[in-house]
Scaffold this motif. Structure first.
Motif, PDB file in Angstrom:
ATOM      1  N   ASP A 140       0.830  -1.203   0.000  1.00 53.99           N
ATOM      2  CA  ASP A 140       0.000   0.000   0.000  1.00 53.99           C
ATOM      3  C   ASP A 140       0.862   1.249   0.000  1.00 53.99           C
ATOM      4  OD1 ASP A 140      -2.685  -1.133   0.104  1.00 53.99           O
ATOM      5  OD2 ASP A 140      -1.999  -1.980   1.981  1.00 53.99           O
ATOM      6  N   THR A 141       1.920   1.217   0.808  1.00 56.17           N
ATOM      7  CA  THR A 141       2.797   2.384   0.877  1.00 56.17           C
ATOM      8  C   THR A 141       3.369   2.688  -0.500  1.00 56.17           C
ATOM      9  OG1 THR A 141       3.381   1.744   3.104  1.00 56.17           O
ATOM     10  CG2 THR A 141       4.804   3.346   2.043  1.00 56.17           C
ATOM     11  N   LYS A 142       3.804   1.633  -1.159  1.00 55.85           N
ATOM     12  CA  LYS A 142       4.389   1.836  -2.490  1.00 55.85           C
ATOM     13  C   LYS A 142       3.351   2.431  -3.442  1.00 55.85           C
ATOM     14  CE  LYS A 142       7.125  -0.275  -6.059  1.00 55.85           C
ATOM     15  NZ  LYS A 142       7.529  -1.487  -6.748  1.00 55.85           N
ATOM     16  N   LEU A 143       2.149   1.875  -3.393  1.00 55.74           N
ATOM     17  CA  LEU A 143       1.105   2.379  -4.286  1.00 55.74           C
ATOM     18  C   LEU A 143       0.785   3.837  -3.981  1.00 55.74           C
ATOM     19  CD1 LEU A 143      -1.352  -0.647  -4.513  1.00 55.74           C
ATOM     20  CD2 LEU A 143       0.334   0.109  -6.174  1.00 55.74           C
ATOM     21  N   TRP A 144       0.715   4.162  -2.702  1.00 54.00           N
ATOM     22  CA  TRP A 144       0.395   5.545  -2.343  1.00 54.00           C
ATOM     23  C   TRP A 144       1.507   6.489  -2.783  1.00 54.00           C
ATOM     24  CZ3 TRP A 144      -4.235   7.093  -1.656  1.00 54.00           C
ATOM     25  CH2 TRP A 144      -5.188   6.288  -1.021  1.00 54.00           C
ATOM     26  N   GLU A 145       2.743   5.997  -2.690  1.00 56.58           N
ATOM     27  CA  GLU A 145       3.858   6.845  -3.132  1.00 56.58           C
ATOM     28  C   GLU A 145       3.743   7.131  -4.624  1.00 56.58           C
ATOM     29  OE1 GLU A 145       7.127   5.363   0.182  1.00 56.58           O
ATOM     30  OE2 GLU A 145       7.372   4.754  -1.917  1.00 56.58           O
ATOM     31  N   LEU A 146       3.466   6.090  -5.379  1.00 57.32           N
ATOM     32  CA  LEU A 146       3.303   6.269  -6.829  1.00 57.32           C
ATOM     33  C   LEU A 146       2.125   7.193  -7.113  1.00 57.32           C
ATOM     34  CD1 LEU A 146       3.840   2.583  -8.007  1.00 57.32           C
ATOM     35  CD2 LEU A 146       5.405   4.487  -8.334  1.00 57.32           C
ATOM     36  N   PHE A 147       1.102   7.010  -6.313  1.00 68.53           N
ATOM     37  CA  PHE A 147      -0.100   7.830  -6.479  1.00 68.53           C
ATOM     38  C   PHE A 147       0.220   9.299  -6.266  1.00 68.53           C
ATOM     39  CE2 PHE A 147      -4.020   9.747  -4.835  1.00 68.53           C
ATOM     40  CZ  PHE A 147      -4.924   9.361  -5.813  1.00 68.53           C
ATOM     41  N   ALA A 148       0.979   9.541  -5.180  1.00 62.58           N
ATOM     42  CA  ALA A 148       1.322  10.927  -4.860  1.00 62.58           C
ATOM     43  C   ALA A 148       2.168  11.545  -5.962  1.00 62.58           C
ATOM     44  CB  ALA A 148       2.074  10.972  -3.529  1.00 62.58           C
ATOM     45  N   ALA A 149       2.983  10.696  -6.616  1.00 60.90           N
ATOM     46  CA  ALA A 149       3.835  11.205  -7.690  1.00 60.90           C
ATOM     47  C   ALA A 149       3.087  11.269  -9.018  1.00 60.90           C
ATOM     48  CB  ALA A 149       5.065  10.320  -7.829  1.00 60.90           C
ATOM     49  N   GLY A 150       1.824  10.845  -9.007  1.00 60.32           N
ATOM     50  CA  GLY A 150       1.038  10.895 -10.231  1.00 60.32           C
ATOM     51  C   GLY A 150       1.465   9.854 -11.258  1.00 60.32           C
ATOM     52  N   ARG A 151       2.204   8.818 -10.803  1.00 59.68           N
ATOM     53  CA  ARG A 151       2.700   7.815 -11.754  1.00 59.68           C
ATOM     54  C   ARG A 151       1.666   6.707 -11.930  1.00 59.68           C
ATOM     55  NH1 ARG A 151       8.338   6.681  -9.096  1.00 59.68           N
ATOM     56  NH2 ARG A 151       8.377   4.971 -10.590  1.00 59.68           N
ATOM     57  N   PHE A 152       0.600   7.033 -12.600  1.00 59.06           N
ATOM     58  CA  PHE A 152      -0.526   6.104 -12.719  1.00 59.06           C
ATOM     59  C   PHE A 152      -0.152   4.841 -13.480  1.00 59.06           C
ATOM     60  CE2 PHE A 152      -3.743   9.820 -12.313  1.00 59.06           C
ATOM     61  CZ  PHE A 152      -3.358   9.958 -10.996  1.00 59.06           C
ATOM     62  N   ASP A 153       0.676   4.994 -14.507  1.00 58.49           N
ATOM     63  CA  ASP A 153       1.056   3.816 -15.279  1.00 58.49           C
ATOM     64  C   ASP A 153       1.858   2.845 -14.417  1.00 58.49           C
ATOM     65  OD1 ASP A 153      -0.147   4.239 -17.733  1.00 58.49           O
ATOM     66  OD2 ASP A 153       1.409   5.667 -18.337  1.00 58.49           O
ATOM     67  N   ASP A 154       2.721   3.412 -13.556  1.00 61.31           N
ATOM     68  CA  ASP A 154       3.517   2.556 -12.683  1.00 61.31           C
ATOM     69  C   ASP A 154       2.632   1.838 -11.673  1.00 61.31           C
ATOM     70  OD1 ASP A 154       5.766   3.264 -13.990  1.00 61.31           O
ATOM     71  OD2 ASP A 154       6.343   4.849 -12.597  1.00 61.31           O
ATOM     72  N   ILE A 155       1.569   2.499 -11.257  1.00 61.94           N
ATOM     73  CA  ILE A 155       0.631   1.847 -10.336  1.00 61.94           C
ATOM     74  C   ILE A 155       0.049   0.616 -11.002  1.00 61.94           C
ATOM     75  CG2 ILE A 155      -1.632   2.072  -9.253  1.00 61.94           C
ATOM     76  CD1 ILE A 155      -0.883   4.970  -8.598  1.00 61.94           C
ATOM     77  N   LEU A 156      -0.346   0.799 -12.239  1.00 58.79           N
ATOM     78  CA  LEU A 156      -0.910  -0.322 -12.993  1.00 58.79           C
ATOM     79  C   LEU A 156       0.083  -1.478 -13.038  1.00 58.79           C
ATOM     80  CD1 LEU A 156      -3.168  -1.327 -14.911  1.00 58.79           C
ATOM     81  CD2 LEU A 156      -1.859  -0.331 -16.770  1.00 58.79           C
ATOM     82  N   ALA A 157       1.335  -1.157 -13.373  1.00 60.09           N
ATOM     83  CA  ALA A 157       2.361  -2.198 -13.491  1.00 60.09           C
ATOM     84  C   ALA A 157       2.604  -2.874 -12.145  1.00 60.09           C
ATOM     85  CB  ALA A 157       3.651  -1.585 -14.023  1.00 60.09           C
ATOM     86  N   THR A 158       2.661  -2.076 -11.088  1.00 62.17           N
ATOM     87  CA  THR A 158       2.921  -2.635  -9.760  1.00 62.17           C
ATOM     88  C   THR A 158       1.795  -3.576  -9.335  1.00 62.17           C
ATOM     89  OG1 THR A 158       4.080  -0.614  -9.174  1.00 62.17           O
ATOM     90  CG2 THR A 158       3.427  -2.055  -7.362  1.00 62.17           C
ATOM     91  N   VAL A 159       0.588  -3.124  -9.552  1.00 65.38           N
ATOM     92  CA  VAL A 159      -0.553  -3.967  -9.182  1.00 65.38           C
ATOM     93  C   VAL A 159      -0.511  -5.271  -9.964  1.00 65.38           C
ATOM     94  CG1 VAL A 159      -3.054  -4.165  -9.345  1.00 65.38           C
ATOM     95  CG2 VAL A 159      -2.037  -2.098  -8.401  1.00 65.38           C
ATOM     96  N   GLN A 160      -0.148  -5.169 -11.228  1.00 65.68           N
ATOM     97  CA  GLN A 160      -0.095  -6.393 -12.034  1.00 65.68           C
ATOM     98  C   GLN A 160       0.998  -7.327 -11.525  1.00 65.68           C
ATOM     99  OE1 GLN A 160      -0.006  -4.709 -15.926  1.00 65.68           O
ATOM    100  NE2 GLN A 160      -2.170  -5.137 -16.313  1.00 65.68           N
ATOM    101  N   ASP A 161       2.132  -6.749 -11.118  1.00 65.07           N
ATOM    102  CA  ASP A 161       3.218  -7.555 -10.567  1.00 65.07           C
ATOM    103  C   ASP A 161       2.755  -8.317  -9.320  1.00 65.07           C
ATOM    104  OD1 ASP A 161       4.905  -6.845 -12.502  1.00 65.07           O
ATOM    105  OD2 ASP A 161       6.106  -5.439 -11.304  1.00 65.07           O
ATOM    106  N   ILE A 162       2.122  -7.586  -8.424  1.00 64.80           N
ATOM    107  CA  ILE A 162       1.678  -8.211  -7.176  1.00 64.80           C
ATOM    108  C   ILE A 162       0.676  -9.316  -7.477  1.00 64.80           C
ATOM    109  CG2 ILE A 162       0.529  -7.846  -4.957  1.00 64.80           C
ATOM    110  CD1 ILE A 162       1.483  -4.898  -5.141  1.00 64.80           C
TER     111      ILE A 162
END
Lengths: 616, 367
Positions: A140-162
């Motif tokens: 969650d922390t990682k996702l929130w960090e990406l969220f705060a940075a506006g890196r939506f594509d990275d969120i998608l990739a991270t979620v897919q990895d998990i």
């Protein structure tokens, strides 16, 4: 002119910084919700803009603040009082220790504490949400960090990895919701920037939970789209919602300012009245009222049919402007008076602004107002003083001196004034100024100097009159080569120049007089019409323009008016300040046969009607 | 096995199949202060050899592993011991235990081991049903041994058992492949509230190895179903799984035929999660708090509807399991008192040794 200017005086409303990255395609949004394993929020038929929508969110945000104090210091339930009380409910049981242990993920103590409380209160049921915060924070922390940075594509990739490792994993519902909103928000902002109102409204309807006080920018954008799709009523609802529900005073003020830009004034006033129960700071209220007045005054400048601002409000506004030295507003008041042809008061306001702020716009207005009052010396002095502040002021200065230089009976320019004029004309490369200097020198017999200025004028921007002036000056300077060259160069373009070749003598004779002054060629000899023509010419020379016109009318009933008399008529009208009629007169003659006289008349009557667009 | 105290008439359908609670070990051994290696120095080099020697002496007789508390032997115990023998590189002991197991427990044409063996019964095996975790452990141990000692016979035997598992106890349920606890008695036909499963039978570290010899089994699906069920089996305020779950309508619930309790079965779930490479810190979190090492409080069996503590688990091995979870979640070091294997019951000692092996293999930084 004033229409364009007034918009500059309206206070700009700052828009909040956008959180999301723009340009995220809607398609991405659906891909993400697939990847997140979340279902799309059920579409809502229409977004409800009532307080009820946002209130729960505000409550839930406020809830943690209302939580009890430290569980470590909170009193334990008394054994004597509560022992074995079967009716004990969770309201009577102190769960603070329990919650504290849970917050430490200390299940051992949690289960012991539950056992202990259960013995005291058999009917008590432990809360089910003890460990809600104990979710593994790593992902969650990682996702929130990406969220705060506006890196939506990275969120998608991270979620897919998990989820590759564990297909059952899901981000927290809170994250999923915030994320979906953020993606939708980015789409909405992009659509709003692209003025795609339909998409803006579709997205807002899809996620009405975006419309909350925490993000008024989105609400402003939605309201704008509503106005643009002619749904002013719902736009007003939305503005009212912000005014009534949202706590940030600056945002409430900005909301009214937004509304002012998009909605008619009476609507904005009604909006203020209907949401006025919410106290606004005195300062904010004043800012809003000032803006409202600015809007109203601005409207009267650009639109003569706009409702008159009540005198009391005008006085309040004027007093405030004076007291606070609001130079932009003083300039606006100047233009307001200018539009009412109240040159004197206009000049006062402009002067104030000049004194307070050295504003170039004010200097221009000041010089114009002086000139309109006939205070030509003062107007010229002011324009000269501020000539460096703005090209328009320099242009105005040239226009004023150009008029003076080409008066029917020009006063002699003293050397310094002439030098100043030449300096500014040269610096601004003013074709009009150079031509005026050309005529001035021509009329004072300084033909070579006249020729030089006509040459500059022609070089900067050739016109029929400047070319004509150049040819005439060359002729009078006995510079046959220049004369022939000029006629050859411009004869094909300007008939008046070509005419010099044909009847050099006549034209040279006529050219000796500037601007209709005595340049009247009578058409009727000794006939009655001829006498009347002569009389009109005499009356004109004596400055009896009205009488001259009357005689011309009399004559026109007997015989057709030739161009010479037509020109006389034009200048008589001009001298009587009937510039529109003068212009019409010159225009009609120019259409029949364009000559230096008709063009000159047309030009000057035109600039009188629109002084700032001199020569444009 | 895990099904030790016979419930008799309250048993579900399979009458001869003992379904019940794992018995509790006596509260004999708690963490005792005393000379222990200092933290940060890791385990002594020969710790496993020493522990295994003691283990053999205490629990292994001619290849038979004795559960001293329940006074029986079972497939699970044989599997655990074979695994430890392999890790301890004791081929002779491994052979002896495997031979006994093959001869005494693999007596059914299903190629699955009979789950329990009683010394005092004639025949020793009275119930031919299997306990799936026992078979998985034995197959895993055989595979490890086969690779370690280059013995195709062991690998073949492992393959044969894995294949039997695929035939008899891998089923479709709850949206994916599941492991039935035994080949009879646990389907929706047998139980009042649907298919009944035991999440401690998901030996995740074994799945990763068995994939290689039994590609016909969808171990990935078994694994992901298990992970999802563990995630969804968070019952009561302490969000712990019950020993037995029913998965009738997709979402798991504590199985009706059993006490709704977190106990000696489910305590192994965090061990297997931590040991495997699935890296599920989130799933381990509820288990990491079961033992408060500062106060030496717990772990407790937990009554799930209320979350209230029952008795403490008896033995250091259970603390070692929780310590392993703490390490996996927060990289917390193994407390010094748990670095040495104390004399305990069969079950506690087994879990203690396995926890240390898991830590050594996956999280040496916690030792």
């Amino acid at each position: 002119m004033s229409l364009i200017r007034t918009t500059l005086f309206l206070a700009c409303v700052s828009t909040s910084v956008l959180v999301g990255t723009s340009g995220i395609a809607t398609e991405l949004s659906s891909r993400l919700s697939q990847a997140l394993g979340t279902e799309n929020a059920p579409p809502q038929a229409a977004f409800v803009l009532r307080p009820a929508t946002a209130a729960p969110l505000e409550r839930s945000l406020a809830a943690p603040l209302a939580a009890p104090s430290s569980p470590l210091t909170a009193p334990r339930p008394s054994l004597a009082k509560k022992r074995g009380d079967p009716a004990a409910t969770s309201a009577q049981v102190d769960e603070s220790a329990l919650r504290f242990y849970a917050s430490q993920n200390d299940s051992a103590r949690v289960s012991m504490e539950i056992k202990r409380i259960k013995i005291l209160h058999p009917a008590w049921e432990p809360p089910g949400d003890l460990f809600d915060e104990a979710r593994d924070p790593a992902f969650d922390t990682k996702l929130w960090e990406l969220f705060a940075a506006g890196r939506f594509d990275d969120i998608l990739a991270t979620v897919q990895d998990i989820r590759t490792e564990d297909p059952t994993w899901r981000p927290s519902p809170e994250f999923a919701k915030k994320f979906e909103i953020a993606v939708t928000r980015a789409d909405l902002v992009a659509a709003s920037d692209a003025k795609d109102s339909a998409t803006v409204l579709r997205l807002a309807e899809q996620r009405p939970d975006m419309l909350v006080c925490a993000d008024v920018d989105v609400m402003w954008r939605v309201a704008e789209s509503l106005v643009e799709t002619d749904d002013s009523e719902r736009a007003q609802d939305l503005y009212r919602f912000i005014l009534v529900q949202c706590n940030n005073p600056a945002e409430r003020v900005a909301t009214l300012q937004k509304a002012m830009q998009l909605l008619p004034l009476p609507t904005v006033k009604a909006l203020m009245a209907s949401s006025g129960r919410r106290t606004m700071g005195e300062k904010e209220m004043e800012a809003v009222n000032l803006d409202l007045l600015r809007r109203q005054i601005g409207a009267t400048i650009s639109d003569a049919t706009a409702p008159v601002v009540p005198a009391a409000e005008m006085r309040t506004f004027e007093a405030l402007v004076t007291q606070r030295r609001l130079s932009n507003d003083a300039v606006m008041l100047g233009w307001q008076r200018y539009a009412q042809k109240d040159w004197k008061v206009a000049a006062t306001w402009f002067k104030q602004a000049v004194d307070w702020d050295k504003s170039p716009k004010a200097a221009e207005g000041y010089a114009l107002s002086l000139r309109q009052q006939g205070l030509l010396t003062e107007a010229e002095a002011a324009a000269y003083q501020w000539r460096e502040s703005d090209p328009l002021v320099a242009k105005l200065y040239v226009e004023i001196v150009a008029t003076a230089l080409t008066e029917p009976k020009p006063a002699v320019f003293e050397a310094t004034r002439l030098a100043q004029t030449e300096e500014v004309v040269a610096k601004t490369s003013s074709a009009v100024g150079a031509q005026a200097l050309g005529w001035y020198y021509y009329n004072t017999g300084a033909f070579p100097k006249s020729g030089q200025w006509f040459a500059k004028s022609v070089a900067w921007e050739p016109t029929a009159t400047s070319a004509l002036g150049l040819a005439l000056a060359a002729s009078r300077s006995k510079d046959q080569a220049l004369f022939k060259k000029t006629v050859a160069e411009f004869g094909s373009r300007y008939p008046a120049v070509a005419a010099l070749q044909i009847d050099k003598t006549r034209v040279v004779a006529a050219g000796g007089r500037s601007k209709g002054q005595g340049a009247v060629r009578t058409a009727g000899g000794d006939s009655q019409a001829g006498l009347l023509a002569k009389e009109a010419s005499e009356l004109f020379k004596d400055g009896k323009y009205r009488d001259a016109l009357a005689v011309l009318d009399k004559r026109a009933a007997k015989a057709p008016e030739d161009q010479g008399l037509g020109v006389l008529r034009g200048w008589a009208l001009y001298q009587l300040s009937q510039y529109d009629k003068a212009k019409a007169q010159f225009a009609e003659m120019d259409k029949k046969s364009s000559t230096r006289d008709t063009q000159y008349g047309l030009y000057y009557s035109g600039t009188k009607l629109d002084p700032t667009h001199l020569g444009d | 096995m895990c099904l030790i105290v016979l419930i008799g008439s309250t048993c579900p359908h399979a009458a001869s199949w003992a379904v019940g609670e794992r018995a509790r070990a006596p509260l004999a051994d708690s963490v005792r202060p005393g000379p222990a290696p200092k933290e940060g120095q890791g385990l002594p080099e020969n710790w496993l050899a020493t522990a295994w020697d003691n283990y053999k002496r205490q629990f292994v007789r001619s290849g038979r592993v004795i559960d001293d508390v329940n006074k029986i032997s079972h497939s699970e115990g044989q599997g655990y011991a074979m695994l430890i023998a392999t890790k301890a590189s004791d081929r002779a002991a491994f052979d002896e235990i495997w031979n006994w197991t093959r001869k005494e427990l693999y007596i059914d044409p299903s190629d699955l081991a009979a789950w329990q063996w009683k010394d005092k019964s004639t025949p020793n095996v009275t119930d031919r049903n299997n306990a799936t975790d026992g078979d998985i452990l034995i197959a895993w141990a055989l595979l490890e041994a086969g690779e370690k000692w280059h013995s195709p016979d062991y690998v073949d035997a492992a393959r044969k058992i894995a294949s039997a598992i695929g035939r008899s106890v891998v089923a479709e349920g709850s949206g994916g492949a599941v492991l039935l606890p035994g080949r009879t008695g646990f389907t929706a036909k047998d139980q009042p509230d649907g298919m009944v499963l035991n999440l401690s039978y998901w030996v995740f570290p074994a799945f990763e190895r068995l994939k290689g010899i039994s590609p016909e089994i969808d171990w990935n699906s078994i694994q992901s179903t298990g992970l999802r069920l563990i995630r969804e089996s968070r019952f009561g305020p302490t969000r712990l799984p019950s020993e037995w779950i029913a998965v009738d309508s997709g979402k798991p619930a504590p199985a009706q035929a059993f006490p709704s309790r977190f106990s000696y079965n489910a305590i192994r779930i965090p061990l297997y999660l931590a040991w495997s490479t699935v890296n599920q810190r989130d799933l381990l979190r509820p288990f990491a708090g079961l033992w408060n090492d500062t106060l030496n409080l717990g772990p407790f069996e937990v009554e799930l509807p209320s979350g209230a503590a029952l008795d403490a688990f008896g033995g250091n091995g259970f603390k070692a399991v929780v310590a392993t979870a703490k390490c996996a979640v927060d990289r917390k070091k193994l407390p010094a008192a748990l670095q040495k294997i104390e004399q305990g019951s069969y079950y506690s000692t087994t879990l203690h040794i396995l926890s240390l092996i898991a830590l050594q293999e996956r999280y040496p930084e916690c030792l």
